[in-house]
Each structure stands twice: as structure tokens, then as C-alpha cells.
Scaffold this active site. Sequence first.
Site, short mmCIF file in Angstrom:
data_model
loop_
_atom_site.label_atom_id
_atom_site.label_comp_id
_atom_site.label_asym_id
_atom_site.label_seq_id
_atom_site.Cartn_x
_atom_site.Cartn_y
_atom_site.Cartn_z
N CYS A 197 0.84 -1.21 0.00
CA CYS A 197 0.00 0.00 0.00
C CYS A 197 0.87 1.25 0.00
CB CYS A 197 -0.93 -0.07 1.22
SG CYS A 197 -1.59 1.50 1.78
N CYS B 266 0.25 3.87 2.68
CA CYS B 266 0.70 3.37 3.99
C CYS B 266 2.19 3.64 4.16
CB CYS B 266 0.46 1.87 4.11
SG CYS B 266 -1.27 1.39 4.02
#
Length: 147
Positions: free
Chosen positions: A69, A72
Site C-alpha cells: 500500500c 501506507c
Amino acid sequence: MTDSLLIPCPHCAALNRIPATRLHDHGNCGRCKKALFEGLPVELTAANFETHALRGDLPLLVDFWAPWCGPCRTMAPAFSAAAGTLEPLLRLGKLNTEAFGEIAAQFAIRSIPTLVLIHRGREIARQSGAMGSADIVRWAQAHSPSK
Ligand code: ZN
């Protein structure tokens, strides 16, 4: 008013009981002797999650993330920096949703990154989407039961 607090060690997850007045004194774990607070998020796993989320007295701010991600990974340094500001009144932890999907499922995490603030096993607040360090600190302080 609580006179003492149960603090799970970020290294070995042993429960340390320390007087509330000494929370800021940079104590060490009674078992492994390492620092109880280092200004860094704890790596949460299936083995230590319950101890930090349920048994400790500090609110736990969890960053649900995954290695694939992008947002993230962008938020990771901001989350680490926030730990330096929010400790020792809060514990910050990172939960890799790919490695520990059953915990992510337990919290019905549908998008990442998602921050969930937990106190004694109870979810207090959650917020999805990447945030900067100052916003993480502000958001956590606004919702934290220990101000
Ligand atoms: Zn320890």
C-alpha cells in the site's frame, strides 16, 4: 484516579506495573530490561496484539497497513514521528494486515491505512486515509481518554 498503570513492554510484551506519577521517568522493563518507551511504534503481531490492546492501561493507536500500500508507506515516517510526541500517554503500534489478516478482519478494516484508537479492548475512534504527523497527533489527542 489510578495510582499505577499496567504497561506492556514494547519488546517482550511483559506487563510492567508502574506508578502513574512515574510514567514520564523513562523506566525499563522488569523482564528484558529494555526501555518501555523509545518513541517508536510497536510491531504488533498475533502474539502481542491482545496484550497491548486489552491488558495494558494505555490507549493503543494502531496503524493498520500493508507492504503493498503506497499511502501506507508514505504515512509510515509520520506515524513514527507521532509516536515520539504521543508517548508515554499513548502507545502506538503497527499491524501488518497482510501478515495478520484475522486481526484486521476482527476490526472490519476495509481500507488502509486506517488508524484505530483502542482502550482496554474497546474501539474509541477510527480514521481512514493517510495523515501527516501533526494531524495524527491532533486526532489521537482529541480522542484519547488520557489527556
Ligand atoms: Zn521487556
